[in-house]
Design a protein around this motif. Structure first.
Motif, PDB file in Angstrom:
ATOM      1  N   LYS A 131       0.828  -1.205   0.000  1.00 30.14           N
ATOM      2  CA  LYS A 131       0.000   0.000   0.000  1.00 30.14           C
ATOM      3  C   LYS A 131       0.864   1.256   0.000  1.00 30.14           C
ATOM      4  CE  LYS A 131      -3.561   2.169   2.876  1.00 30.14           C
ATOM      5  NZ  LYS A 131      -4.521   1.959   3.970  1.00 30.14           N
ATOM      6  N   LYS A 132       1.835   1.272   0.898  1.00 34.01           N
ATOM      7  CA  LYS A 132       2.685   2.456   1.023  1.00 34.01           C
ATOM      8  C   LYS A 132       3.600   2.640  -0.187  1.00 34.01           C
ATOM      9  CE  LYS A 132       6.343   4.523   3.770  1.00 34.01           C
ATOM     10  NZ  LYS A 132       7.507   4.160   4.605  1.00 34.01           N
ATOM     11  N   GLU A 133       4.184   1.559  -0.646  1.00 35.08           N
ATOM     12  CA  GLU A 133       5.229   1.680  -1.658  1.00 35.08           C
ATOM     13  C   GLU A 133       4.719   1.713  -3.099  1.00 35.08           C
ATOM     14  OE1 GLU A 133       8.227   2.356  -0.766  1.00 35.08           O
ATOM     15  OE2 GLU A 133       8.203   1.812   1.364  1.00 35.08           O
ATOM     16  N   ILE A 134       3.682   0.942  -3.410  1.00 42.34           N
ATOM     17  CA  ILE A 134       3.229   0.936  -4.808  1.00 42.34           C
ATOM     18  C   ILE A 134       1.733   1.262  -4.953  1.00 42.34           C
ATOM     19  CG2 ILE A 134       5.083  -0.623  -5.579  1.00 42.34           C
ATOM     20  CD1 ILE A 134       3.006  -2.879  -5.766  1.00 42.34           C
ATOM     21  N   GLY A 135       1.101   1.622  -3.849  1.00 44.13           N
ATOM     22  CA  GLY A 135      -0.302   2.035  -3.924  1.00 44.13           C
ATOM     23  C   GLY A 135      -1.265   0.925  -4.303  1.00 44.13           C
ATOM     24  N   LYS A 136      -0.888  -0.300  -3.975  1.00 42.34           N
ATOM     25  CA  LYS A 136      -1.772  -1.439  -4.233  1.00 42.34           C
ATOM     26  C   LYS A 136      -1.768  -2.387  -3.040  1.00 42.34           C
ATOM     27  CE  LYS A 136      -1.070  -1.494  -9.250  1.00 42.34           C
ATOM     28  NZ  LYS A 136      -2.348  -0.985  -9.719  1.00 42.34           N
ATOM     29  N   VAL A 137      -2.746  -3.276  -2.984  1.00 43.22           N
ATOM     30  CA  VAL A 137      -2.765  -4.357  -1.987  1.00 43.22           C
ATOM     31  C   VAL A 137      -3.167  -5.646  -2.706  1.00 43.22           C
ATOM     32  CG1 VAL A 137      -3.288  -2.913   0.037  1.00 43.22           C
ATOM     33  CG2 VAL A 137      -5.177  -3.833  -1.333  1.00 43.22           C
ATOM     34  N   ILE A 138      -3.083  -6.752  -1.975  1.00 39.97           N
ATOM     35  CA  ILE A 138      -3.528  -8.027  -2.549  1.00 39.97           C
ATOM     36  C   ILE A 138      -5.025  -8.182  -2.271  1.00 39.97           C
ATOM     37  CG2 ILE A 138      -3.226 -10.541  -2.571  1.00 39.97           C
ATOM     38  CD1 ILE A 138      -0.586  -9.180  -3.186  1.00 39.97           C
ATOM     39  N   ASP A 139      -5.775  -8.542  -3.300  1.00 45.31           N
ATOM     40  CA  ASP A 139      -7.157  -8.943  -3.084  1.00 45.31           C
ATOM     41  C   ASP A 139      -7.122 -10.454  -2.829  1.00 45.31           C
ATOM     42  OD1 ASP A 139      -9.758  -9.744  -3.142  1.00 45.31           O
ATOM     43  OD2 ASP A 139     -10.297  -8.623  -4.946  1.00 45.31           O
ATOM     44  N   TRP A 140      -7.119 -10.794  -1.536  1.00 51.67           N
ATOM     45  CA  TRP A 140      -6.910 -12.201  -1.157  1.00 51.67           C
ATOM     46  C   TRP A 140      -8.056 -13.095  -1.603  1.00 51.67           C
ATOM     47  CZ3 TRP A 140      -2.176 -13.674   0.218  1.00 51.67           C
ATOM     48  CH2 TRP A 140      -1.294 -12.692   0.681  1.00 51.67           C
ATOM     49  N   SER A 141      -9.209 -12.487  -1.945  1.00 57.63           N
ATOM     50  CA  SER A 141     -10.315 -13.321  -2.429  1.00 57.63           C
ATOM     51  C   SER A 141      -9.979 -13.872  -3.820  1.00 57.63           C
ATOM     52  CB  SER A 141     -11.619 -12.520  -2.471  1.00 57.63           C
ATOM     53  OG  SER A 141     -11.567 -11.544  -3.490  1.00 57.63           O
ATOM     54  N   LYS A 142      -8.993 -13.266  -4.477  1.00 60.38           N
ATOM     55  CA  LYS A 142      -8.581 -13.744  -5.805  1.00 60.38           C
ATOM     56  C   LYS A 142      -7.437 -14.753  -5.734  1.00 60.38           C
ATOM     57  CE  LYS A 142     -10.162 -10.079  -8.804  1.00 60.38           C
ATOM     58  NZ  LYS A 142     -10.045  -8.746  -8.134  1.00 60.38           N
ATOM     59  N   VAL A 143      -7.003 -15.055  -4.496  1.00 64.23           N
ATOM     60  CA  VAL A 143      -5.888 -15.986  -4.332  1.00 64.23           C
ATOM     61  C   VAL A 143      -6.430 -17.324  -3.841  1.00 64.23           C
ATOM     62  CG1 VAL A 143      -3.684 -16.396  -3.158  1.00 64.23           C
ATOM     63  CG2 VAL A 143      -4.364 -14.048  -3.739  1.00 64.23           C
ATOM     64  N   ASP A 144      -6.322 -18.335  -4.655  1.00 62.64           N
ATOM     65  CA  ASP A 144      -6.767 -19.666  -4.250  1.00 62.64           C
ATOM     66  C   ASP A 144      -5.900 -20.160  -3.083  1.00 62.64           C
ATOM     67  OD1 ASP A 144      -8.283 -22.302  -5.157  1.00 62.64           O
ATOM     68  OD2 ASP A 144      -6.208 -22.836  -4.669  1.00 62.64           O
ATOM     69  N   LYS A 145      -6.556 -20.611  -2.009  1.00 64.20           N
ATOM     70  CA  LYS A 145      -5.825 -20.930  -0.777  1.00 64.20           C
ATOM     71  C   LYS A 145      -4.849 -22.089  -0.935  1.00 64.20           C
ATOM     72  CE  LYS A 145      -9.083 -18.755   2.147  1.00 64.20           C
ATOM     73  NZ  LYS A 145     -10.092 -18.791   3.176  1.00 64.20           N
ATOM     74  N   GLU A 146      -5.273 -23.067  -1.703  1.00 61.58           N
ATOM     75  CA  GLU A 146      -4.394 -24.215  -1.906  1.00 61.58           C
ATOM     76  C   GLU A 146      -3.163 -23.803  -2.729  1.00 61.58           C
ATOM     77  OE1 GLU A 146      -5.492 -28.537  -3.444  1.00 61.58           O
ATOM     78  OE2 GLU A 146      -7.041 -27.570  -2.195  1.00 61.58           O
ATOM     79  N   ASP A 147      -3.413 -23.052  -3.790  1.00 57.98           N
ATOM     80  CA  ASP A 147      -2.307 -22.565  -4.627  1.00 57.98           C
ATOM     81  C   ASP A 147      -1.346 -21.716  -3.805  1.00 57.98           C
ATOM     82  OD1 ASP A 147      -3.550 -23.752  -6.736  1.00 57.98           O
ATOM     83  OD2 ASP A 147      -4.224 -21.896  -7.708  1.00 57.98           O
ATOM     84  N   TYR A 148      -1.936 -20.880  -2.934  1.00 59.51           N
ATOM     85  CA  TYR A 148      -1.120 -20.001  -2.090  1.00 59.51           C
ATOM     86  C   TYR A 148      -0.205 -20.819  -1.174  1.00 59.51           C
ATOM     87  CZ  TYR A 148      -0.036 -17.185   2.051  1.00 59.51           C
ATOM     88  OH  TYR A 148       0.615 -16.588   3.106  1.00 59.51           O
ATOM     89  N   LEU A 149      -0.779 -21.818  -0.510  1.00 56.74           N
ATOM     90  CA  LEU A 149       0.037 -22.615   0.414  1.00 56.74           C
ATOM     91  C   LEU A 149       1.136 -23.372  -0.311  1.00 56.74           C
ATOM     92  CD1 LEU A 149      -2.430 -23.859   3.132  1.00 56.74           C
ATOM     93  CD2 LEU A 149      -0.294 -22.596   3.475  1.00 56.74           C
ATOM     94  N   LEU A 150       0.801 -23.922  -1.477  1.00 56.95           N
ATOM     95  CA  LEU A 150       1.820 -24.624  -2.262  1.00 56.95           C
ATOM     96  C   LEU A 150       2.929 -23.660  -2.677  1.00 56.95           C
ATOM     97  CD1 LEU A 150      -0.405 -26.969  -4.457  1.00 56.95           C
ATOM     98  CD2 LEU A 150       1.228 -27.659  -2.681  1.00 56.95           C
ATOM     99  N   ALA A 151       2.525 -22.471  -3.108  1.00 60.61           N
ATOM    100  CA  ALA A 151       3.521 -21.473  -3.541  1.00 60.61           C
ATOM    101  C   ALA A 151       4.386 -21.016  -2.361  1.00 60.61           C
ATOM    102  CB  ALA A 151       2.826 -20.292  -4.196  1.00 60.61           C
ATOM    103  N   MET A 152       3.788 -20.891  -1.177  1.00 64.20           N
ATOM    104  CA  MET A 152       4.561 -20.496   0.008  1.00 64.20           C
ATOM    105  C   MET A 152       5.530 -21.612   0.421  1.00 64.20           C
ATOM    106  SD  MET A 152       3.953 -17.421   0.672  1.00 64.20           S
ATOM    107  CE  MET A 152       4.764 -17.200   2.251  1.00 64.20           C
ATOM    108  N   GLU A 153       5.077 -22.846   0.336  1.00 60.92           N
ATOM    109  CA  GLU A 153       5.963 -23.979   0.656  1.00 60.92           C
ATOM    110  C   GLU A 153       7.152 -24.011  -0.287  1.00 60.92           C
ATOM    111  OE1 GLU A 153       2.462 -27.029   2.156  1.00 60.92           O
ATOM    112  OE2 GLU A 153       3.921 -27.740   0.696  1.00 60.92           O
TER     113      GLU A 153
END
Ligand SMILES: Nc1ncnc2c1ncn2[C@@H]1O[C@H](COP(=O)(O)OP(=O)(O)O)[C@@H](O)[C@H]1O
Ligand SMILES: [Mg+2]
Length: 204
Positions: A131-153
Motif C-alpha cells: 500500500k505504502k510503496e506501490i499504492g496497491k494491496v492483494i485482493d486475497w479473495s482472488k488468491v486460491d488458498k491451496e495454490d497459495y500454500l503450495l507457492a509459500m511452501e
C-alpha cells in the motif's frame, strides 16, 4: 499440541475457533481505529505491533519472538539461534518494487518470528508495504488458498509461483475493509507446527 492460552481453553478445536473469532474482531478494530496506519511499515517492529494487536487477548507471546524451533511439513523455519539477526537483516531489505516486496515477504515467512499466527499477521504486514510503496494491496479473495500454500511452501527454493499468484491478485482498492479482511482468514492454516529441539537435528 495445545498452545497455552489466556482463554482458559484446553480443547484444540475450541481454541482454534475462539482464536479465529477474536483475531478477526481485532483486525477490524485495527483497521477502523486507524492504529494500523501508525505502525512502522516493512520492519519486524511493525509486524510485531500487528501480531500483538491481533493476539494479545489470546496468547502471552503476542508480539514476541518465539523461543522454540518450529517446522511445518518438511520445512524448518529460522532457528531461534539466528532469528534476531535474520530479523535485523530483513528490516534492511529494500521494498521499492513489487519484486523486492515479495522477496522481503518470503524472507519474513522463512523467519516465522512467532510461535503461532505468522500467516495472518505477515499478510497484513505485506499489504501495508504494498500500500505504502506501490499504492496497491492483494485482493486475497482472488488468491486460491491451496495454490497459495503450495507457492509459500515452494518459495524458499523458487519464488516465481508466489510472485505470479500475488501479482495477478493486485488491486488498487487499498482502503477497502472487505479486501483487507480476506487476508486474515485463519483457514489459510491447515496444520500445526512441529516443535523440535536442537539435539534432534543431529539425529535426522
Ligand atoms: N511448509 C511451509 N513452508 C513455508 N511456509 C509455509 C509452510 N506452510 C505454511 N507456510 C506459511 O505459514 C503460514 C501459516 O503460519 P501460522 O503461524 O500457522 O499462521 P496462521 O495461524 O496465521 O495461519 C501460511 O499462511 C503460509 O504463508
Ligand atoms: Mg496457524
Amino acid at each position: 499440541m495445545l498452545l497455552k492460552n489466556k482463554l482458559g481453553l484446553d480443547n484444540e478445536i475450541e481454541l482454534a475457533k475462539e482464536e479465529e473469532r477474536i483475531t478477526k474482531l481485532k483486525a477490524i478494530e485495527l483497521f477502523e481505529n486507524g492504529k494500523l496506519e501508525k505502525f512502522e511499515v516493512g520492519t519486524f517492529q511493525g509486524l510485531s505491533q500487528i501480531h500483538k494487536s491481533l493476539f494479545e487477548d489470546v496468547y502471552e507471546f503476542a508480539g514476541k519472538i518465539r523461543k522454540e524451533n518450529i517446522s511445518k511439513g518438511n520445512f524448518r523455519f529460522a532457528s531461534v539461534m539466528y532469528l534476531e539477526d535474520a530479523l535485523k537483516k530483513i528490516d534492511k531489505m529494500p521494498q521499492s518494487s513489487f519484486e523486492e516486496i515479495i522477496e522481503k515477504y518470503i524472507e519474513m515467512n522463512i523467519a516465522h518470528p512467532f510461535r503461532e499466527g505468522n500467516g495472518r499477521s505477515t499478510r497484513i504486514w505485506l499489504d501495508m508495504i504494498l500500500k505504502k510503496e506501490i499504492g496497491k494491496v492483494i485482493d486475497w479473495s482472488k488468491v486460491d488458498k491451496e495454490d497459495y500454500l503450495l507457492a509459500m511452501e515452494r518459495s524458499p527454493i523458487k519464488n516465481i509461483e508466489i510472485k505470479i499468484l500475488l501479482q495477478n491478485a493486485l488491486t488498487d482498492k487499498i482502503n477497502d475493509r472487505d479486501v483487507y479482511m480476506k487476508g486474515i482468514d485463519a483457514s489459510y492454516k491447515y496444520e500445526g507446527y512441529n516443535v523440535y529441539k536442537a539435539e534432534d537435528l543431529k539425529n535426522n
